[in-house]
Design a protein around this motif. Structure first.
Motif, mmCIF file in Angstrom:
data_model
loop_
_atom_site.group_PDB
_atom_site.id
_atom_site.type_symbol
_atom_site.label_atom_id
_atom_site.label_comp_id
_atom_site.label_asym_id
_atom_site.label_seq_id
_atom_site.Cartn_x
_atom_site.Cartn_y
_atom_site.Cartn_z
ATOM 1 N N VAL A 195 3.698 2.156 2.698
ATOM 2 C CA VAL A 195 4.320 3.164 2.650
ATOM 3 C C VAL A 195 3.977 4.464 2.818
ATOM 4 O O VAL A 195 2.976 4.421 1.603
ATOM 5 C CB VAL A 195 5.292 2.663 1.318
ATOM 6 N N ILE A 196 4.356 5.307 3.622
ATOM 7 C CA ILE A 196 3.730 6.530 3.212
ATOM 8 C C ILE A 196 4.579 8.294 3.108
ATOM 9 O O ILE A 196 6.212 8.275 2.796
ATOM 10 C CB ILE A 196 2.927 6.835 4.578
ATOM 11 N N VAL A 240 0.855 -1.300 0.546
ATOM 12 C CA VAL A 240 0.138 0.386 0.018
ATOM 13 C C VAL A 240 1.058 1.422 0.433
ATOM 14 O O VAL A 240 2.122 1.407 1.097
ATOM 15 C CB VAL A 240 -0.717 -0.272 1.150
ATOM 16 N N ASN A 241 0.366 2.185 -0.515
ATOM 17 C CA ASN A 241 1.276 3.119 -0.965
ATOM 18 C C ASN A 241 0.506 4.396 -0.940
ATOM 19 O O ASN A 241 -0.233 4.313 -1.901
ATOM 20 C CB ASN A 241 2.381 3.661 -2.078
ATOM 21 N N ILE A 242 0.982 5.823 0.323
ATOM 22 C CA ILE A 242 -0.383 6.557 0.231
ATOM 23 C C ILE A 242 0.843 7.666 0.409
ATOM 24 O O ILE A 242 1.536 7.832 0.617
ATOM 25 C CB ILE A 242 -1.062 6.531 2.033
#
Lengths: 68, 68, 68, 68, 68, 68
Positions: free
Chosen positions: C43-44, C4-6
């Motif tokens: 990952v933010i 998940v990439n935010i």
């Protein structure tokens, strides 16, 4: 825990080649950066040549123009 | 205006599950980070298990090897 | 194994908020899609408001124009 | 050497439109940032409306609800 | 023309290691998929351990908890 | 609702150039694909030349070698 995303055009791609890339990239990250293979994610995106542009033209057009 | 990209393998994914993830992630960003749902984008990419590697092998192979 | 990439603007972001998002998103994927938290990567990316455009303008400019 | 990734829903997309976007974006990067077109990569991802969420709902649902 | 994006935490990363990864990945794509090194792009993103979550917690917290 | 991610090396980049790219890309998507500027997101990532590889070498090294 590396995340590797590989985008390539969907030309001449086989399961064997993808498996070899996954092995190779995971090994590189283990040897060079001591990353744990078990949490190294490699995702391969195969992109249509209509959807990939370089030099201002789609690869589909480029292949025809350059007869390659 | 958050942009959320979720990559998952294309196993057991339904429209209902995707809708629930979209609702849940949007709500989290609203409650925790006061982000406006109307400009919160959530994109889900479903990846073939041939194209997803972990532990140096494709998930397709891993599933067969681990009989899961 | 979800990835998940935010991407969010780098406004009002704290370690606590990021931790809460990581917990929440991981839980959602576990409950809704039975994904294993131990291999769920979140990952933010915090992006400068100069580098985030919406409505054809950078958020930096938009904030000043809208005095928000 | 810029890498441009454009994600859009898979609605009303034609090869001609994609080609025009590739030309336009490559030209912009050349004129504004003096980037070499020959190494400017533009990749367009067309996403199913089930997989694109905004305002906490999938675009598929949103289209039906808003009858658009 | 492959585009490779490698996301890693910003722990123990040196220019030499990054250079070795770039060489190795480019060579793999050349040998396995006959890709032209001159148009193979490799981008490495180094992510703060506050911004990288696994197992529902930030790596910063995980490192402290596991004393590693 | 397009999401555009532009990755460039962090060389000679100014706020003005970024603003011009944001305007230009948003306009292209509006004119060619009838996308609503108000929900068109453009994110620009500036990457260190140590972290960008092409031709199997980091751009930092390439610039020195080619004295450019």
């Amino acid at each position: 825990m590396p995340y590797v995303n590989i985008k390539i055009t969907n030309e001449n791609v086989s399961s064997e080649k993808k498996a070899a890339i996954i092995v190779g990239v995971t090994k590189l990250l283990e040897e060079i950066m001591q990353k744990n293979p078990e949490t190294t994610v490699v995702v391969i995106d195969e992109v249509s040549t209509d959807n990939w542009g370089i030099g201002g033209e789609a690869v589909t057009v480029r292949r025809i123009r350059k007869n390659i």
